[in-house]
Design an enzyme around this catalytic site. Structure first.
Site, PDB file in Angstrom:
ATOM      1  N   GLU A   1      72.209  50.569  -3.066  1.00 55.35           N
ATOM      2  CA  GLU A   1      73.180  50.649  -4.059  1.00 55.35           C
ATOM      3  C   GLU A   1      73.113  51.961  -4.798  1.00 55.35           C
ATOM      4  O   GLU A   1      74.146  52.608  -5.147  1.00 55.35           O
ATOM      5  CB  GLU A   1      72.733  49.609  -5.203  1.00 55.35           C
ATOM      6  CG  GLU A   1      73.900  49.272  -5.969  1.00 55.35           C
ATOM      7  CD  GLU A   1      73.702  48.133  -7.303  1.00 55.35           C
ATOM      8  OE1 GLU A   1      72.897  47.177  -6.515  1.00 55.35           O
ATOM      9  OE2 GLU A   1      74.519  48.029  -7.985  1.00 55.35           O
TER      10      GLU A   1
ATOM     11  N   LYS B   1      82.764  42.785  -8.525  1.00 56.61           N
ATOM     12  CA  LYS B   1      82.767  42.014  -9.829  1.00 56.61           C
ATOM     13  C   LYS B   1      84.415  41.979 -10.389  1.00 56.61           C
ATOM     14  O   LYS B   1      84.879  40.998 -11.061  1.00 56.61           O
ATOM     15  CB  LYS B   1      82.067  42.724 -10.908  1.00 56.61           C
ATOM     16  CG  LYS B   1      80.541  42.742 -10.822  1.00 56.61           C
ATOM     17  CD  LYS B   1      79.854  43.457 -11.751  1.00 56.61           C
ATOM     18  CE  LYS B   1      78.404  43.316 -11.896  1.00 56.61           C
ATOM     19  NZ  LYS B   1      77.665  43.894 -12.780  1.00 56.61           N
TER      20      LYS B   1
ATOM     21  N   HIS C   1      56.845  39.936  15.630  1.00 59.53           N
ATOM     22  CA  HIS C   1      57.338  39.203  16.475  1.00 59.53           C
ATOM     23  C   HIS C   1      58.788  38.824  16.734  1.00 59.53           C
ATOM     24  O   HIS C   1      59.227  37.886  17.179  1.00 59.53           O
ATOM     25  CB  HIS C   1      56.475  37.872  16.436  1.00 59.53           C
ATOM     26  CG  HIS C   1      55.023  38.141  16.614  1.00 59.53           C
ATOM     27  ND1 HIS C   1      54.634  37.797  17.901  1.00 59.53           N
ATOM     28  CD2 HIS C   1      54.218  38.468  15.846  1.00 59.53           C
ATOM     29  CE1 HIS C   1      53.002  38.218  17.881  1.00 59.53           C
ATOM     30  NE2 HIS C   1      52.930  38.722  16.522  1.00 59.53           N
TER      31      HIS C   1
END
Ligand code: PA5
Length: 476
Positions: free
Chosen positions: A302, A445, A331
């Protein structure tokens, strides 16, 4: 050695081993030569001075947190003590920077199964950090908490984030139905003092309130009441967290890049990025640090992912952060890291001393394929696997470096988080971008506000209504 003693603190210094970033180890094509410090002298010096000159100002208020919170720390400790007496559950309502820091520190410094421990062993409330608005998750929370024994901490810097305020509204309604005038005893607010709606609501409802200081953005807020209150409630030594941050801050005052861990780490990442390594993998070898990697991903992504630089030019910069866990991801993702594109730089976090150890039992003497493990310990296996991963990456010419933590404790976590914050500040300066804004996040937002009809977002709503409708041809 006493924990407050200067020698103990020195023994807890984190170390950065960046051998495997250098051409001597990963070859000339991928690695850096010793000239990087000379060749990038101007960029290093200018990043250093920009950060030094901005300390404590504007959105760099977070550099003062290790120094200026004596009063609030006492208030937090007293509040936490009262909470521990009266409540069994502490629930954080927040998202992004208002949740990831508390999650990271809780996982790092509490028992890894804190909430599952019996009360007699836990000695502190359970901690729940609710950073989503999935209705199934909220219902699941209600199914495991007893409201009578629960206190909520609503955290939002802007005081307006939809997700957090939606959670607050639901919970406050429940509390009022059950406790009437006494509902406020179950709710604490953490927010900005001078802006947003939460501060107004907190005043109307008479909520105990902690303030997020000006100049401390969401993702830089772990070391203020955002993170300190939840940490103190579960018994974490918050003074040691801040002491670790302060110790790191002093190291970061060093102009010499080789002695300033954050400046060095920023340089390594930015140079790797300039060489096409657009992915920054954060891979701690400790379950306790798993969510530090998550927190780092927000901080790095961000802060540095920006379209426009400080001159107003389009640069579309940033490095995609990816979290991985050692040894688990050896793995899975390791295959890609070793053999996929040369587009990653891997930061490993190693722990010198785990807080406990378990011996691998004997009992397979006749089966040599298994017997080689017997008599060793799990911490030896973790460390060996980390070294093997470093080796495997390095011979495949994959740039990687390791941050060594002497152990995981409040002091070293304070150091580590603060170092990443400083590293982000230096990287932002090197990239000539504003590391403290988040227009991309605000965009999302605002679109939500517009769709829900929030006042002031009519223009955004209009633009959204004018966007092309979905084409059913493209839905199968
Ligand atoms: O770093 C940031 O600024 C964001 O990620 C915010 O933390 C996040 O959007 C939540 O914002 P707020 O604390 O205002 O609710």
């Amino acid at each position: 050695m006493s924990r407050r003693n200067e020698n103990w603190r020195k023994s807890m210094s984190l170390r950065i081993d960046y051998n495997n970033m250098m051409s001597k180890y990963v070859g000339n094509e991928q690695g850096f030569d010793d000239n990087i410090f000379v060749k990038n002298k101007n960029n290093i010096e200018s990043a250093y001075s920009q950060v030094a000159n901005s300390r404590g100002k504007g959105m760099m208020g977070w550099t003062e947190l290790p120094y200026n919170q004596n009063y609030v720390v006492e208030d937090i400790l007293q509040t936490a003590k009262n909470i521990r007496k009266k409540f069994d559950n502490f629930v954080v309502l927040g998202i992004g920077g208002s949740a990831l820091g508390p999650i990271a520190v809780f996982q790092a410094l509490c028992h890894l199964r804190h909430n599952e421990l019996p009360k007699s062993k836990r000695k502190a409330p359970k901690l729940f950090i609710e950073d989503n608005v999935d209705p199934e998750r909220m219902q699941a929370l209600f199914d495991v908490i007893d409201l009578d024994r629960t206190v909520f901490n609503v955290i939002t810097k802007s005081g307006a984030t939809s997700e957090t305020m939606a959670q607050y509204l639901i919970i406050m309604n429940l509390l009022k139905q059950k406790y009437g005038d006494k509902a406020s005893e179950h709710m604490i607010a953490t927010t900005s003092s001078g802006s947003g709606s939460l501060i107004k609501i907190a005043k109307i409802e008479g909520l105990k309130t902690f303030y997020i200081p000006d100049g401390v953005g969401g993702r830089f807020s772990e070391l203020c009441p955002v993170g300190l209150l939840p940490a103190a409630v579960v018994g974490i030594d918050i003074k040691e967290l801040l002491a670790g941050a302060k110790y790191m801050d002093k190291l970061c005052l060093n102009k010499n890049v080789r002695k300033n861990p954050a400046l060095l780490s920023a340089l390594l990442q930015v140079l790797a990025m300039r060489n096409g390594k657009n992915i920054s993998v954060m891979m701690p070898y400790a379950d306790s640090l798993k969510y530090v990697a998550d927190w780092y991903c927000q901080l790095w992504g961000e802060s540095l992912g920006k379209a426009i630089d400080n001159n107003g030019d389009y640069v579309y910069t940033g490095q995609t952060p990816v979290k991985a866990l050692g040894v688990t991801d050896q793995h899975s993702q390791m295959q890609l890291y070793r053999e996929g594109p040369f587009d990653k730089v891997i930061t490993i976090i190693g722990v010198d001393n785990y807080r406990t150890d378990i011996e691998i039992s004997k009992g397979c003497e006749d089966i040599s394929d298994v017997n080689f493990l017997c008599g060793h310990t799990l911490s030896e296996l973790m460390k060996t696997e980390r070294m093997s991963a470093e080796y495997a990456l390095t011979i495949a010419k994959r740039q990687n470096y390791t941050i060594h933590l002497p152990e995981v404790n409040a002091f070293t976590i304070g150091e580590l988080l603060y170092m990443f914050e400083m590293q982000t500040a230096y990287a932002g300066a090197m990239l000539n971008i504003d590391a403290y804004n988040q227009p991309g996040v605000e965009g999302g937002k605002n679109a939500t506000y517009a769709i829900f009809g929030k006042k002031g977002y009519e223009q955004t709503k209009k633009q959204m209504d004018n966007a092309p409708n979905k084409d059913s041809n493209y839905i199968c």
